[in-house]
Design a protein around this motif. Structure first.
Motif, mmCIF file in Angstrom:
data_model
loop_
_atom_site.group_PDB
_atom_site.id
_atom_site.type_symbol
_atom_site.label_atom_id
_atom_site.label_comp_id
_atom_site.label_asym_id
_atom_site.label_seq_id
_atom_site.Cartn_x
_atom_site.Cartn_y
_atom_site.Cartn_z
ATOM 1 N N PHE A 42 8.297 18.134 71.592
ATOM 2 C CA PHE A 42 7.749 17.081 71.892
ATOM 3 C C PHE A 42 8.926 17.072 73.491
ATOM 4 C CE2 PHE A 42 5.519 15.481 68.619
ATOM 5 C CZ PHE A 42 4.643 14.225 69.438
ATOM 6 N N SER A 43 9.749 17.501 73.581
ATOM 7 C CA SER A 43 10.301 17.545 74.471
ATOM 8 C C SER A 43 10.714 19.028 75.441
ATOM 9 C CB SER A 43 12.230 17.910 73.819
ATOM 10 O OG SER A 43 12.571 16.941 72.696
ATOM 11 N N ARG A 44 9.667 19.130 75.691
ATOM 12 C CA ARG A 44 9.840 20.613 76.205
ATOM 13 C C ARG A 44 9.850 20.146 77.487
ATOM 14 N NH1 ARG A 44 4.629 20.134 74.288
ATOM 15 N NH2 ARG A 44 2.829 20.508 75.609
ATOM 16 N N ARG A 45 8.914 19.572 77.882
ATOM 17 C CA ARG A 45 8.993 19.146 79.468
ATOM 18 C C ARG A 45 10.372 18.142 80.024
ATOM 19 N NH1 ARG A 45 2.541 17.122 79.747
ATOM 20 N NH2 ARG A 45 1.622 19.333 79.760
ATOM 21 N N SER A 46 10.348 17.641 79.525
ATOM 22 C CA SER A 46 11.874 17.092 79.135
ATOM 23 C C SER A 46 13.281 17.589 78.832
ATOM 24 C CB SER A 46 11.675 15.588 79.816
ATOM 25 O OG SER A 46 12.456 14.864 80.081
ATOM 26 N N PRO A 47 13.836 18.866 78.871
ATOM 27 C CA PRO A 47 14.930 18.605 78.179
ATOM 28 C C PRO A 47 15.964 17.775 78.214
ATOM 29 C CG PRO A 47 14.563 20.550 79.261
ATOM 30 C CD PRO A 47 13.462 19.453 79.685
ATOM 31 N N GLY A 48 16.303 16.837 78.446
ATOM 32 C CA GLY A 48 16.857 15.846 78.915
ATOM 33 C C GLY A 48 16.779 14.547 77.565
ATOM 34 N N SER A 49 15.753 14.747 77.165
ATOM 35 C CA SER A 49 15.235 13.959 76.159
ATOM 36 C C SER A 49 15.095 13.893 75.550
ATOM 37 C CB SER A 49 13.633 12.767 76.958
ATOM 38 O OG SER A 49 12.813 13.859 76.377
ATOM 39 N N LEU A 50 15.722 15.150 74.861
ATOM 40 C CA LEU A 50 15.556 15.881 73.051
ATOM 41 C C LEU A 50 16.585 15.141 72.294
ATOM 42 C CD1 LEU A 50 16.129 18.879 72.365
ATOM 43 C CD2 LEU A 50 17.437 17.579 71.410
ATOM 44 N N ILE A 51 17.632 14.683 72.862
ATOM 45 C CA ILE A 51 18.389 13.410 71.963
ATOM 46 C C ILE A 51 17.951 12.178 71.718
ATOM 47 C CG2 ILE A 51 20.899 12.073 71.375
ATOM 48 C CD1 ILE A 51 21.410 14.863 70.706
ATOM 49 N N LEU A 52 17.282 11.802 72.683
ATOM 50 C CA LEU A 52 16.045 10.352 72.282
ATOM 51 C C LEU A 52 15.711 10.747 71.102
ATOM 52 C CD1 LEU A 52 16.206 8.910 75.971
ATOM 53 C CD2 LEU A 52 17.635 7.834 73.580
ATOM 54 N N ASN A 53 14.560 11.876 71.804
ATOM 55 C CA ASN A 53 13.337 12.016 71.089
ATOM 56 C C ASN A 53 13.818 12.474 69.336
ATOM 57 O OD1 ASN A 53 11.202 12.266 72.579
ATOM 58 N ND2 ASN A 53 11.395 13.857 73.233
ATOM 59 N N LEU A 106 21.653 23.637 73.288
ATOM 60 C CA LEU A 106 20.872 22.214 74.194
ATOM 61 C C LEU A 106 21.371 21.997 75.143
ATOM 62 C CD1 LEU A 106 19.901 21.011 70.751
ATOM 63 C CD2 LEU A 106 18.645 22.084 72.406
ATOM 64 N N LYS A 107 22.785 22.310 74.852
ATOM 65 C CA LYS A 107 23.273 22.022 76.680
ATOM 66 C C LYS A 107 23.661 20.631 76.075
ATOM 67 C CE LYS A 107 22.382 26.368 79.732
ATOM 68 N NZ LYS A 107 22.342 26.273 80.630
ATOM 69 N N ASN A 108 24.174 19.728 74.998
ATOM 70 C CA ASN A 108 24.634 18.339 75.346
ATOM 71 C C ASN A 108 25.598 17.994 74.193
ATOM 72 O OD1 ASN A 108 23.738 15.574 74.315
ATOM 73 N ND2 ASN A 108 21.835 15.628 75.132
ATOM 74 N N ASP A 109 26.084 17.642 74.990
ATOM 75 C CA ASP A 109 27.991 17.118 73.844
ATOM 76 C C ASP A 109 27.363 16.037 72.664
ATOM 77 O OD1 ASP A 109 29.540 18.899 75.570
ATOM 78 O OD2 ASP A 109 30.068 17.336 76.500
ATOM 79 N N LEU A 110 26.407 15.668 72.040
ATOM 80 C CA LEU A 110 25.937 13.956 72.015
ATOM 81 C C LEU A 110 25.015 15.655 71.182
ATOM 82 C CD1 LEU A 110 24.853 11.450 74.184
ATOM 83 C CD2 LEU A 110 27.057 12.199 72.487
ATOM 84 N N ALA A 111 24.795 16.826 70.371
ATOM 85 C CA ALA A 111 24.177 17.045 69.760
ATOM 86 C C ALA A 111 24.678 17.449 68.301
ATOM 87 C CB ALA A 111 23.366 18.386 70.461
ATOM 88 N N ASP A 112 24.085 17.070 67.531
ATOM 89 C CA ASP A 112 24.056 17.129 65.449
ATOM 90 C C ASP A 112 23.040 17.150 64.662
ATOM 91 O OD1 ASP A 112 27.304 15.844 63.336
ATOM 92 O OD2 ASP A 112 25.165 14.484 63.504
ATOM 93 N N PRO A 113 23.322 17.640 64.163
ATOM 94 C CA PRO A 113 22.022 17.783 62.820
ATOM 95 C C PRO A 113 21.601 16.568 62.382
ATOM 96 C CG PRO A 113 24.224 18.492 61.907
ATOM 97 C CD PRO A 113 24.613 18.500 63.728
ATOM 98 N N GLY A 114 22.463 15.478 62.114
ATOM 99 C CA GLY A 114 22.226 14.306 61.127
ATOM 100 C C GLY A 114 21.598 12.938 63.160
ATOM 101 N N ILE A 115 21.754 13.404 63.938
ATOM 102 C CA ILE A 115 21.753 13.008 65.110
ATOM 103 C C ILE A 115 20.276 13.225 65.385
ATOM 104 C CG2 ILE A 115 22.111 11.926 67.450
ATOM 105 C CD1 ILE A 115 25.355 12.414 66.258
ATOM 106 N N ILE A 116 20.036 14.250 65.915
ATOM 107 C CA ILE A 116 18.457 14.624 66.202
ATOM 108 C C ILE A 116 17.786 14.704 65.423
ATOM 109 C CG2 ILE A 116 19.785 15.755 68.478
ATOM 110 C CD1 ILE A 116 19.601 18.606 67.128
ATOM 111 N N GLY A 117 17.978 14.183 64.189
ATOM 112 C CA GLY A 117 16.892 14.610 62.953
ATOM 113 C C GLY A 117 16.792 15.346 62.255
ATOM 114 N N ILE A 118 17.049 16.810 62.766
ATOM 115 C CA ILE A 118 17.748 17.881 61.366
ATOM 116 C C ILE A 118 18.072 17.038 59.697
ATOM 117 C CG2 ILE A 118 18.137 19.711 60.741
ATOM 118 C CD1 ILE A 118 18.337 20.636 63.842
#
Length: 326
Positions: A138-149, A82-94
């Protein structure tokens, strides 16, 4: 230079981990001294000592270690793909998606957990995969919003779990409440073998394709020009990341921030190459989870709460750092 640093850091990490393992095995309601732990391992233990070590403490120890490794590998893959340093399975809803899968199975399938507990990781995996698919959709058009989604889905899934729990009987609510707090409920050898099977299946693939993972961190056009089928590999590694998160979360409860912290520390120590930082991250994940579990046993608290107390300030620090340097 990095390879030399890797050898020293990996060796020192293993020594620290082995020391913590010995400390963990000696703690508990019925204390065992270091000498008695070694005596039991070499076949000179009493019946009660054998039971305490091999049926109670060793399965829990291995589950904590393997869960720490799995969650850190999951976080590493998510941050890379995801090229995002904030990605974590707990944070992004997994994790929350896995929780809903577990809650649905536990509340509505007419089986006892004691008899069909091995199906909980399957239910958690299905819930996590469905949730991850919706987040990506939901994030396919705006990958930068993936963490918020992902955070939005995490809240939505948590709310759904509360709704499901409100219609359940007291015994099942107590189990799910313990799960939500990160209390390690699965302590059977069966779960150890499930973990081993998962890691034996996935970990070698990650090291075989470590250069592909390195290329996925580059600009997408650059990676495509180098012959990497970016879309295919992203889906491939995302499925692995979801499974590596869903199985431990199904067994150990909702554990957040471990997949965030471990990769960051490893990259700071040995650099961003996956061939070097993944083994170090695995050691760090196992060590941090075991340290939290060891302290939690002494304080009679769920390990997940301690990891959240450690990880929350670090997540806030990374968030502010990303806002200042987008």
């Amino acid at each position: 230079m990095k390879r030399l640093a890797f050898k020293w850091i990996f060796g020192a990490g293993l020594i620290l981990l082995m020391g913590l393992i010995l400390v963990n095995l000696t703690l508990g309601t019925d204390a065992l001294s270091f000498s008695r732990v070694f005596a039991v391992f070499f076949g000179n233990g009493e019946v009660l000592e054998n039971f305490i070590l091999f049926e109670l403490r060793l399965p829990r120890l291995l589950i904590v270690l393997l869960a720490g490794v799995s969650l850190v590998l999951s976080g590493s893959l998510l941050q890379t793909v995801l090229k995002n340093d904030l990605a974590d399975p707990g944070i992004i809803g997994i994790n929350s998606g896995a929780g809903v899968g577990i809650a649905l199975f536990f509340l509505f399938v007419p089986f006892q957990v004691e008899s069909f507990g091995a199906l909980l990781p399957l239910a958690g995996g299905i819930g996590a995969l469905i949730t991850a698919a919706f987040i990506l959709l939901f994030s396919r058009r705006s990958p930068g919003s993936l963490i918020l989604n992902g955070i939005g889905f995490a809240f939505a899934m948590s709310g759904l779990m509360v709704l499901l729990m409100s219609s359940a009987n007291r015994e099942k609510v107590d189990f799910l409440a313990k799960w939500l707090s990160g209390s390690i409920w699965g302590m059977d050898w069966l779960f150890v073998w499930i973990f081993i099977g998962l890691l034996v299946l996935i970990t070698p693939i990650l090291f075989i394709f470590n250069r592909t993972l390195d290329l996925l961190t580059l600009n997408e056009n650059t990676a495509l020009n180098l012959g990497v089928r970016v879309g295919m590999w992203r889906v491939f590694f995302l499925v692995f990341a979801v499974l590596l998160a869903a199985v431990p979360v199904s067994i150990t409860g909702s554990i957040t921030f471990l997949g965030l912290i471990g990769p960051h520390i490893a990259k700071a120590l040995v650099g961003p190459r996956h061939k070097l930082f993944l083994p170090v991250a695995m050691i760090i994940g196992a060590f941090l989870f075991l340290l939290a579990d060891t302290i939690a046993m002494r304080l009679n608290l769920p390990a997940g709460i301690l990891l959240s107390l450690i990880g929350s300030p670090y997540f806030i620090y990374l968030l502010f750092k990303k806002i200042k340097n987008p």
